[in-house]
Design an enzyme around this catalytic site. Structure first.
Site, PDB file in Angstrom:
ATOM      1  N   VAL A  14      -0.528  -5.932 -11.130  1.00 53.04           N
ATOM      2  CA  VAL A  14       0.441  -7.041 -11.136  1.00 53.04           C
ATOM      3  C   VAL A  14      -0.253  -8.370 -11.439  1.00 53.04           C
ATOM      4  O   VAL A  14       0.230  -9.180 -12.232  1.00 53.04           O
ATOM      5  CB  VAL A  14       1.212  -7.109  -9.799  1.00 53.04           C
ATOM      6  CG1 VAL A  14       2.249  -8.209  -9.846  1.00 53.04           C
ATOM      7  CG2 VAL A  14       1.884  -5.773  -9.490  1.00 53.04           C
ATOM      8  N   GLU A 129      10.568 -12.046  -5.019  1.00 49.08           N
ATOM      9  CA  GLU A 129      11.435 -11.314  -5.945  1.00 49.08           C
ATOM     10  C   GLU A 129      10.812  -9.995  -6.408  1.00 49.08           C
ATOM     11  O   GLU A 129      11.503  -8.985  -6.559  1.00 49.08           O
ATOM     12  CB  GLU A 129      11.745 -12.201  -7.162  1.00 49.08           C
ATOM     13  CG  GLU A 129      12.693 -11.603  -8.176  1.00 49.08           C
ATOM     14  CD  GLU A 129      14.034 -11.238  -7.561  1.00 49.08           C
ATOM     15  OE1 GLU A 129      14.801 -12.143  -7.254  1.00 49.08           O
ATOM     16  OE2 GLU A 129      14.310 -10.035  -7.404  1.00 49.08           O
ATOM     17  N   VAL A 132      10.915  -5.942  -4.646  1.00 49.45           N
ATOM     18  CA  VAL A 132      11.875  -4.842  -4.809  1.00 49.45           C
ATOM     19  C   VAL A 132      12.284  -4.718  -6.280  1.00 49.45           C
ATOM     20  O   VAL A 132      12.730  -5.697  -6.896  1.00 49.45           O
ATOM     21  CB  VAL A 132      13.147  -5.049  -3.948  1.00 49.45           C
ATOM     22  CG1 VAL A 132      14.111  -3.882  -4.113  1.00 49.45           C
ATOM     23  CG2 VAL A 132      12.786  -5.237  -2.480  1.00 49.45           C
ATOM     24  N   GLY A 134      10.669  -4.320  -9.138  1.00 46.67           N
ATOM     25  CA  GLY A 134       9.873  -4.944 -10.206  1.00 46.67           C
ATOM     26  C   GLY A 134      10.546  -6.127 -10.880  1.00 46.67           C
ATOM     27  O   GLY A 134      10.746  -7.174 -10.267  1.00 46.67           O
ATOM     28  N   GLY A 187      -0.054   2.126 -14.310  1.00 42.89           N
ATOM     29  CA  GLY A 187      -0.044   0.998 -13.365  1.00 42.89           C
ATOM     30  C   GLY A 187       1.232   0.906 -12.543  1.00 42.89           C
ATOM     31  O   GLY A 187       1.536  -0.140 -11.986  1.00 42.89           O
ATOM     32  N   GLU A 190       1.352   2.854  -6.318  1.00 42.76           N
ATOM     33  CA  GLU A 190       0.645   2.066  -5.316  1.00 42.76           C
ATOM     34  C   GLU A 190      -0.819   2.530  -5.273  1.00 42.76           C
ATOM     35  O   GLU A 190      -1.149   3.626  -5.739  1.00 42.76           O
ATOM     36  CB  GLU A 190       1.283   2.280  -3.935  1.00 42.76           C
ATOM     37  CG  GLU A 190       2.706   1.788  -3.832  1.00 42.76           C
ATOM     38  CD  GLU A 190       2.846   0.297  -4.148  1.00 42.76           C
ATOM     39  OE1 GLU A 190       2.209  -0.522  -3.499  1.00 42.76           O
ATOM     40  OE2 GLU A 190       3.608  -0.035  -5.075  1.00 42.76           O
ATOM     41  N   ASP A 201       7.531   3.670  -0.037  1.00 45.41           N
ATOM     42  CA  ASP A 201       7.757   2.468  -0.857  1.00 45.41           C
ATOM     43  C   ASP A 201       9.265   2.175  -0.969  1.00 45.41           C
ATOM     44  O   ASP A 201       9.703   1.042  -0.773  1.00 45.41           O
ATOM     45  CB  ASP A 201       7.129   2.692  -2.245  1.00 45.41           C
ATOM     46  CG  ASP A 201       7.311   1.504  -3.162  1.00 45.41           C
ATOM     47  OD1 ASP A 201       6.541   0.543  -3.058  1.00 45.41           O
ATOM     48  OD2 ASP A 201       8.256   1.534  -3.984  1.00 45.41           O
ATOM     49  N   LYS A 205      11.562  -0.976   0.555  1.00 45.62           N
ATOM     50  CA  LYS A 205      12.433  -1.767  -0.323  1.00 45.62           C
ATOM     51  C   LYS A 205      13.881  -1.769   0.165  1.00 45.62           C
ATOM     52  O   LYS A 205      14.529  -2.816   0.189  1.00 45.62           O
ATOM     53  CB  LYS A 205      12.345  -1.236  -1.757  1.00 45.62           C
ATOM     54  CG  LYS A 205      11.006  -1.532  -2.420  1.00 45.62           C
ATOM     55  CD  LYS A 205      10.871  -0.740  -3.710  1.00 45.62           C
ATOM     56  CE  LYS A 205       9.602  -1.082  -4.470  1.00 45.62           C
ATOM     57  NZ  LYS A 205       9.333  -0.136  -5.562  1.00 45.62           N
ATOM     58  N   GLY A 302       5.141  -1.920 -13.133  1.00 47.96           N
ATOM     59  CA  GLY A 302       4.312  -2.217 -14.300  1.00 47.96           C
ATOM     60  C   GLY A 302       3.902  -3.683 -14.330  1.00 47.96           C
ATOM     61  O   GLY A 302       4.534  -4.530 -13.696  1.00 47.96           O
TER      62      GLY A 302
END
Ligand code: NAP
Ligand code: HSE
Length: 427
Positions: A14, A129, A132, A134, A187, A190, A201, A205, A302
C-alpha cells in the site's frame, strides 16, 4: 503553494501505491489539496531492503522517534499493519497533534473507539477509507452520503484475496495453494494470509462497517466467522450443478434491536450480480430505509486502488485546512447487541459420505425431518461404490436445527463423514 510534510509508516504494497500516486498525480493532488506534499519520512523495519519505488536514503528511517519528534510533520499515514506497534504509533501521533490516515482494519476493528476518541480529544482527523474494500469509497459513503438513512443491512464480498482464490478455483480449476500464491504476488494478501483465508480480515471489515452503520460498538470476536479453507473443487462443482457460485460473504442485518453478523462462504445464485464479482474486486450491497438498495463495486485490494483511498484521505484533511479539523467520533461507545448465530436462518448445502445401503438416504432424511428441517433437493452419485457422496440442500431453517441434525447424522453407523456444510444465500 504552501508546503506540507507528511510521514508514511511502512512502504510495502500500500505504501508503494501511495508513493506512486503522490508522484504520478502530483499536480492534481496539489491543486485539489491546496498543498505541495512532501513525504519527509518513511518508516520501515529494514532500511537496506530493495523497494519497488525509489525512496531517497535520507527519507527512510527505522526509528519512529524521527517522526514523532518532528513538529513540522503534520500528517502520519500508517500503512504497517497489525495492532502492535501500529496502534501506539497512531495514538502518539494523535496526541502530538498530527492527523492520522490509516488502512489498518485490524487496529480499527479492535481499537477504533479508542483511536477515534483520542482524535476527537486532540482535535485531529483520523481517516481510514482504505481500511474496508480497498479503493471503494464505502466509509465515506456510510459516514457522509448515507447518514440520512437507517441502514437495514449490508451484504458484501469484502476480501480481495479470498475472492481471487475462489475465482481462480471456480473459473480456472486452480488449486487453493497456487491461487493464494498468486494473490500474495499481486500484493492483495495480508502479511499473514491466515487473516484472509480464515475470514478474520472480512470480520474486521464488517465489524467496522456495522459499527459505523448501526451506531454502536462491536466486539469483533463475537462475530461469527468461517474462512474458505474447507472449500474444495467437489463443492464448487456441486454448486455449479445447483446453479450457484461460492463466495466469501460478510453479512450484517439489523432487526428488532439485534444485529446479525456473520462471515462465511456461501452459495449464491449464479445470476446474482455478486456472483460475477471476480478476482480482487469487492462489492457491497447496502439497504437503507430511504435510499433503498445500493451496490458499490471496485478493486478491494492492491497497491494503486488502496493507495487511491489513502491519498484521498490525505487530500480530505488538507482541503479542510490543517488547523480547522475537529473530528467527531464516529465510533459509538454503546455496545451493539449481537444475535446468537444459533438463532439465524438460512438454507444449507450439506455433503455427506455414507454407505450405499438400503435405507441410508431415508434415515438421513428422517433426521432432518425430525429436527424440523425440510429438504429442497438431494443428490446421490457414485452408483456401485461401497461409500457414496450424498448432497442435501435444505429449505430455510434455523442454524440450531441444522447443528442438531448434523450431530445426529455424524453418529449414524451408515455415515462415514459429514464432509462440508455451506450456507446458501438466495439473495
Ligand atoms: P506490507 O506489504 O506487509 O508492508 C508493510 C510495511 O510496513 C513494510 O514496509 C514494513 O517494513 C513496514 N513495517 C511493518 N512493521 C513495522 C514495524 N514494526 N516498524 C517499522 N516498519 C514496519 O503490508 P501492506 O499490504 O502494504 O498493508 C499495509 C496495511 O494496509 C495493513 O494494515 C493492511 O491490512 C492494509 N491494507 C492492505 C491492502 C492491500 O491490498 N495489501 C488493502 C487495504 C488495506 P519493511 O518493508 O522494512 O519490512
Ligand atoms: N488482504 C486484504 C484483501 C487487503 O485481500 O482484501 C484489502 O483490505
Amino acid at each position: 503553494m504552501q508546503r506540507v510534510k507528511i510521514a508514511i509508516l511502512g512502504i510495502g504494497n500500500v505504501g508503494t501505491g501511495v508513493w506512486k500516486i503522490l508522484t504520478m498525480n502530483k499536480e492534481q493532488v496539489s491543486a485539489r489539496s491546496g498543498y505541495d506534499i512532501e513525504v519527509a519520512k518513511v518508516l520501515v523495519r529494514d532500511k537496506k531492503k530493495k523497494r519497488n519505488v525509489e525512496v531517497p536514503e535520507e527519507v527512510l528511517t527505522d526509528s519512529f522517534d524521527d517522526i514523532i519528534n518532528d513538529d513540522s510533520i503534520k500528517i502520519v499515514v500508517e500503512l504497517m499493519g497489525g495492532v502492535d506497534p501500529a496502534k501506539n504509533y497512531m495514538l502518539k501521533a494523535i496526541k502530538s497533534g498530527k492527523h492520522v490516515v490509516t488502512a489498518n482494519k485490524f487496529a480499527l476493528a479492535t481499537c477504533g473507539k479508542e483511536l477515534a476518541e483520542a482524535a476527537e480529544e486532540f482535535g485531529v482527523k483520523l481517516n481510514y477509507e482504505a481500511s474496508v474494500a480497498g479503493g471503494i469509497p464505502i466509509i465515506h459513503g456510510i459516514t457522509e452520503s448515507l447518514t440520512a438513512n437507517k441502514i437495514l443491512n449490508i451484504v458484501g464480498i469484502i476480501n480481495g484475496t479470498t475472492n481471487y482464490i475462489l475465482t481462480k478455483m471456480t473459473l480456472n480449476g486452480m488449486e487453493f495453494e497456487d491461487a493464494l500464491k498468486e494473490a500474495q504476488q499481486k500484493g492483495y494478501a495480508e502479511a499473514d494470509p491466515t487473516s484472509d483465508v480464515e475470514g478474520y480480515d472480512a470480520m474486521y471489515k464488517i465489524g467496522i462497517l456495522s459499527s459505523l452503520s448501526f451506531g454502536g460498538y462491536i466486539d469483533v470476536d463475537s462475530i461469527y466467522r468461517e474462512g474458505i479453507t474447507s472449500i474444495n473443487s467437489i463443492d464448487i462443482e456441486y454448486a455449479k450443478e445447483f446453479g450457484y457460485v461460492i463466495k466469501l460473504l460478510a453479512i450484517a442485518k439489523q432487526n428488532d434491536g439485534l444485529v446479525e453478523l456473520r462471515v462465511h462462504p456461501a452459495m449464491i445464485p449464479a445470476t446474482h450480480p455478486l456472483a460475477n464479482v471476480n478476482d480482487s474486486f469487492n462489492a457491497i450491497f447496502i439497504k437503507g430505509n430511504a435510499v433503498g438498495d445500493l451496490m458499490l463495486y471496485g478493486r478491494g485490494a492492491g497497491d494503486l486502488p488502496t493507495g487511491s483511498a489513502v491519498v484521498g484521505d490525505i487530500i480530505a484533511i488538507l482541503k479542510n485546512g490543517l488547523d480547522k479539523n475537529v473530528e467527531r467520533n464516529t465510533f459509538a461507545s454503546c455496545p451493539l447487541r449481537i444475535k446468537d448465530m444459533e438463532d439465524t436462518r438460512c438454507e444449507y448445502y450439506i455433503r455427506v459420505t455414507a454407505s450405499d445401503t438400503p435405507g441410508t438416504l431415508g434415515a438421513i432424511s428422517n433426521v432432518f425431518g425430525g429436527n424440523g428441517v425440510s429438504l429442497a433437493s438431494v443428490i446421490q452419485k457414485g452408483k456401485g461404490d461401497v461409500n457414496v457422496p450424498l448432497v442435501f440442500v435444505t429449505h430455510e431453517t434455523l442454524e440450531k436445527n441444522i447443528n442438531k441434525s448434523i450431530k445426529e447424522i455424524k453418529a449414524m453407523e451408515s455415515v462415514v463423514s459429514v464432509d462440508n456444510l455451506i450456507r446458501v444465500e438466495n439473495i
